[in-house]
Design a protein around this motif. Structure first.
Motif, PDB file in Angstrom:
ATOM      1  N   PHE A   1       0.838  -1.204   0.000  1.00  0.00           N
ATOM      2  CA  PHE A   1       0.000   0.000   0.000  1.00  0.00           C
ATOM      3  C   PHE A   1       0.873   1.255   0.000  1.00  0.00           C
ATOM      4  N   GLU A   2       1.840   1.297   0.918  1.00  0.00           N
ATOM      5  CA  GLU A   2       2.691   2.483   1.039  1.00  0.00           C
ATOM      6  C   GLU A   2       3.674   2.588  -0.125  1.00  0.00           C
ATOM      7  N   ALA A   3       4.123   1.446  -0.648  1.00  0.00           N
ATOM      8  CA  ALA A   3       5.033   1.474  -1.797  1.00  0.00           C
ATOM      9  C   ALA A   3       4.341   2.084  -3.019  1.00  0.00           C
ATOM     10  N   ALA A   4       3.056   1.794  -3.204  1.00  0.00           N
ATOM     11  CA  ALA A   4       2.310   2.355  -4.337  1.00  0.00           C
ATOM     12  C   ALA A   4       2.248   3.869  -4.257  1.00  0.00           C
ATOM     13  N   GLN A   5       2.299   4.387  -3.061  1.00  0.00           N
ATOM     14  CA  GLN A   5       2.247   5.835  -2.868  1.00  0.00           C
ATOM     15  C   GLN A   5       3.611   6.501  -3.054  1.00  0.00           C
ATOM     16  N   HIS A   6       4.681   5.753  -2.780  1.00  0.00           N
ATOM     17  CA  HIS A   6       6.007   6.360  -2.750  1.00  0.00           C
ATOM     18  C   HIS A   6       6.900   6.031  -3.939  1.00  0.00           C
ATOM     19  N   ALA A   7       6.610   4.967  -4.661  1.00  0.00           N
ATOM     20  CA  ALA A   7       7.513   4.510  -5.717  1.00  0.00           C
ATOM     21  C   ALA A   7       7.639   5.538  -6.839  1.00  0.00           C
ATOM     22  N   THR A   8       8.860   5.767  -7.277  1.00  0.00           N
ATOM     23  CA  THR A   8       9.115   6.647  -8.415  1.00  0.00           C
ATOM     24  C   THR A   8       9.065   5.836  -9.705  1.00  0.00           C
ATOM     25  N   ASP A   9       9.118   6.531 -10.840  1.00  0.00           N
ATOM     26  CA  ASP A   9       9.156   5.829 -12.119  1.00  0.00           C
ATOM     27  C   ASP A   9      10.394   4.941 -12.200  1.00  0.00           C
ATOM     28  N   GLY A  10      11.506   5.428 -11.656  1.00  0.00           N
ATOM     29  CA  GLY A  10      12.730   4.635 -11.644  1.00  0.00           C
ATOM     30  C   GLY A  10      12.593   3.387 -10.794  1.00  0.00           C
ATOM     31  N   ASP A  11      11.909   3.528  -9.666  1.00  0.00           N
ATOM     32  CA  ASP A  11      11.666   2.373  -8.793  1.00  0.00           C
ATOM     33  C   ASP A  11      10.845   1.315  -9.523  1.00  0.00           C
ATOM     34  N   LEU A  12       9.820   1.767 -10.242  1.00  0.00           N
ATOM     35  CA  LEU A  12       8.953   0.833 -10.956  1.00  0.00           C
ATOM     36  C   LEU A  12       9.689   0.161 -12.111  1.00  0.00           C
ATOM     37  N   GLN A  13      10.606   0.886 -12.739  1.00  0.00           N
ATOM     38  CA  GLN A  13      11.400   0.290 -13.808  1.00  0.00           C
ATOM     39  C   GLN A  13      12.283  -0.833 -13.244  1.00  0.00           C
TER      40      GLN A  13
ATOM     41  N   ASN B   1       9.023   2.632   5.586  1.00  0.00           N
ATOM     42  CA  ASN B   1       8.479   2.560   6.946  1.00  0.00           C
ATOM     43  C   ASN B   1       9.373   1.613   7.742  1.00  0.00           C
ATOM     44  N   ARG B   2      10.266   2.172   8.529  1.00  0.00           N
ATOM     45  CA  ARG B   2      11.255   1.339   9.212  1.00  0.00           C
ATOM     46  C   ARG B   2      10.628   0.427  10.266  1.00  0.00           C
ATOM     47  N   TRP B   3       9.471   0.801  10.781  1.00  0.00           N
ATOM     48  CA  TRP B   3       8.812  -0.036  11.779  1.00  0.00           C
ATOM     49  C   TRP B   3       8.259  -1.296  11.122  1.00  0.00           C
ATOM     50  N   LEU B   4       7.614  -1.119   9.985  1.00  0.00           N
ATOM     51  CA  LEU B   4       7.138  -2.276   9.244  1.00  0.00           C
ATOM     52  C   LEU B   4       8.301  -3.170   8.826  1.00  0.00           C
ATOM     53  N   ALA B   5       9.356  -2.547   8.312  1.00  0.00           N
ATOM     54  CA  ALA B   5      10.507  -3.312   7.827  1.00  0.00           C
ATOM     55  C   ALA B   5      11.131  -4.137   8.948  1.00  0.00           C
ATOM     56  N   GLY B   6      11.221  -3.562  10.144  1.00  0.00           N
ATOM     57  CA  GLY B   6      11.840  -4.260  11.264  1.00  0.00           C
ATOM     58  C   GLY B   6      11.049  -5.491  11.692  1.00  0.00           C
ATOM     59  N   VAL B   7       9.745  -5.326  11.826  1.00  0.00           N
ATOM     60  CA  VAL B   7       8.908  -6.449  12.267  1.00  0.00           C
ATOM     61  C   VAL B   7       8.867  -7.538  11.197  1.00  0.00           C
ATOM     62  N   ILE B   8       8.713  -7.130   9.943  1.00  0.00           N
ATOM     63  CA  ILE B   8       8.671  -8.111   8.854  1.00  0.00           C
ATOM     64  C   ILE B   8       9.992  -8.864   8.764  1.00  0.00           C
TER      65      ILE B   8
END
Length: 221
Positions: free
Chosen positions: A94-106, A144-151
């Motif tokens: 969900f959050e990645a869809a909001q933050h990803a750049t065109d370069g990220d998607l490539q 989101n470092r909190w999500l990343a840590g728990v995952i």
């Protein structure tokens, strides 16, 4: 080769962790401290500290008066972990869809092309490695470092069993289709769609593992 890193026990933990993930140290295996210390050319003090780290991560279990063993992932463990990780990784999508750049998607598109090539060639180990990289990329894009840590903590445990699900009949193609659905939602900047697709992907992973365990009950303790 003797280890000389300042945080010796962290390096030892890292090496043992990789040996567990590689299947060299198998679930249920007794970890002989004397033998391991000799193999790694270290004293037993940093080894014991490393085993404490791995115990905290859930990769190793300590039994009083018996010692340490590589942990075994049970069906109950997977039933409890997968709903949680599906929620968390769904939120990352969900959050990645909001933050990803065109370069990220490539970059993600190139990873998915690689994933598809491995699926067509039935290269399961290579598929899994690319699959893992895609999940890690999406987690990073959530910022989101909190999500990343728990995952990250949960994925260390799930990693002990996740590769097996790709051996379930039809699972490789199904997994690829699920990944492409997540990516399509990300490209469309559809945060809710990406979240739902990722949750479905993780839930179906659990289903594949359950089917495999029923067919081959000894694969998972």
């Amino acid at each position: 080769m003797r280890l000389v890193h300042n945080s010796l026990h962290d390096e030892v933990a890292g090496q043992l962790r990789e040996r567990i993930f590689a299947g060299e140290l198998v679930p249920g295996m007794f970890l002989d401290e004397v033998r391991l210390a000799q193999e790694m050319s270290i004293s037993r003090t940093p080894l014991r500290e490393a085993l404490k780290v791995l115990t905290a991560e859930g990769l190793v279990r300590h039994e009083p008066r018996r010692g340490c063993f590589v942990n075994e992932v049970t069906e109950q463990d997977l039933d409890e972990i997968f709903p949680v990780i599906a929620l968390l990784e769904g939120r990352c999508a969900f959050e990645a869809a909001q933050h990803a750049t065109d370069g990220d998607l490539q970059a993600l598109e190139e990873l998915h092309q690689k994933l598809a090539r491995h699926a067509r060639a039935r290269r399961i180990n290579e598929y899994y490695e690319t699959n893992f990289a895609i999940h890690e990329t999406i987690i990073a894009l959530a910022r989101n470092r909190w999500l990343a840590g728990v995952i990250g903590d949960l994925r260390k445990i799930v990693k002990l069993a996740r590769l097996q699900q790709l051996h379930a009949p039809g699972r490789l193609d199904q997994s690829l289709a699920e990944h492409l659905a997540v990516f399509a939602a990300l490209k469309a900047r559809d945060a809710e769609g990406a979240e739902a697709a990722m949750r479905t992907h993780l839930q179906r992973q659990r289903g594949a593992l359950r089917e495999l365990a029923r067919a081959q009950p000894r694969r998972l303790a």
